[in-house]
Write a protein that holds these residues in place. Structure first.
Motif, PDB file in Angstrom:
ATOM      1  N   GLY A   1       0.545   5.524  -2.126  1.00 51.77           N
ATOM      2  CA  GLY A   1       0.572   4.171  -2.680  1.00 51.77           C
ATOM      3  C   GLY A   1       0.437   4.230  -4.186  1.00 51.77           C
ATOM      4  N   TYR A   2       0.015   3.128  -4.767  1.00 47.59           N
ATOM      5  CA  TYR A   2      -0.122   3.055  -6.220  1.00 47.59           C
ATOM      6  C   TYR A   2      -1.430   3.659  -6.676  1.00 47.59           C
ATOM      7  CZ  TYR A   2       3.886  -0.060  -6.260  1.00 47.59           C
ATOM      8  OH  TYR A   2       5.134  -0.591  -6.122  1.00 47.59           O
TER       9      TYR A   2
ATOM     10  N   PRO B   1      -3.452  -0.981  -3.453  1.00 51.05           N
ATOM     11  CA  PRO B   1      -2.732   0.174  -2.915  1.00 51.05           C
ATOM     12  C   PRO B   1      -1.242  -0.073  -2.685  1.00 51.05           C
ATOM     13  CG  PRO B   1      -4.843  -0.025  -1.839  1.00 51.05           C
ATOM     14  CD  PRO B   1      -4.676  -1.257  -2.693  1.00 51.05           C
ATOM     15  N   ASP B   2      -0.850  -1.317  -2.462  1.00 50.19           N
ATOM     16  CA  ASP B   2       0.553  -1.593  -2.161  1.00 50.19           C
ATOM     17  C   ASP B   2       1.222  -2.573  -3.125  1.00 50.19           C
ATOM     18  OD1 ASP B   2      -0.874  -3.823  -1.388  1.00 50.19           O
ATOM     19  OD2 ASP B   2      -0.158  -3.848   0.665  1.00 50.19           O
ATOM     20  N   ARG B   3       0.579  -2.853  -4.263  1.00 49.32           N
ATOM     21  CA  ARG B   3       1.158  -3.875  -5.152  1.00 49.32           C
ATOM     22  C   ARG B   3       0.683  -3.709  -6.594  1.00 49.32           C
ATOM     23  NH1 ARG B   3       0.364 -10.317  -4.024  1.00 49.32           N
ATOM     24  NH2 ARG B   3       1.257 -11.053  -5.949  1.00 49.32           N
TER      25      ARG B   3
ATOM     26  N   ARG C   1      -9.673  -1.038   0.773  1.00 50.17           N
ATOM     27  CA  ARG C   1      -8.844  -2.143   0.263  1.00 50.17           C
ATOM     28  C   ARG C   1      -9.434  -2.588  -1.075  1.00 50.17           C
ATOM     29  NH1 ARG C   1      -3.792  -3.659   0.298  1.00 50.17           N
ATOM     30  NH2 ARG C   1      -3.675  -5.800  -0.341  1.00 50.17           N
TER      31      ARG C   1
END
Length: 122
Positions: A10-11, A36-38, A114
């Motif tokens: 992920g990021y 993690p995803d954006r 998260r």
């Protein structure tokens, strides 16, 4: 400071400085939210002194369990009333300088947490 890059997860922050953040291979020169995803470069926070509760309410859409607030090269703590949108939902906020926020985000993200990094550049 150069950080280890692991794009498949992920990021992640790959590098940082007082006026830039490198996320995976992308160099960014604006305030942002990273999960993690954006990557969200539309976060309306301009600087620390103009922070409002609405800036933290904006983060709720990312559904974090923890927010890391990177306050640039100096550690600065926002008034607790500004963090109320997050704390009222049981979301923790840790305030750090930008380097500590990058390193901590990478560790927490690699553990599957998260986490959201809310980064204010100088």
């Amino acid at each position: 400071m150069k950080l280890h890059e692991q794009r498949e997860q992920g990021y992640l922050f790959a590098d940082y400085g007082p006026d830039f953040l490198k996320v995976n291979d992308q160099i960014l020169r604006q305030n942002l939210l990273l999960s993690p995803d954006r990557i969200d470069t539309d976060w309306p926070a301009r600087d620390f002194d103009s922070l409002e509760a609405a800036h933290f309410e904006y983060i709720l859409v990312l559904q974090p369990e923890l927010v890391l607030l990177g306050t640039g090269t100096q550690l600065r703590f926002p008034h607790p009333r500004l963090l109320a949108p997050l704390s009222s939902q049981g979301i923790g906020v840790d305030v750090m300088d930008i380097g500590a926020a990058c390193r901590t985000y990478n560790i927490l993200m690699s553990e599957g947490r998260r986490v959201v990094a809310a980064m204010l550049l100088v």
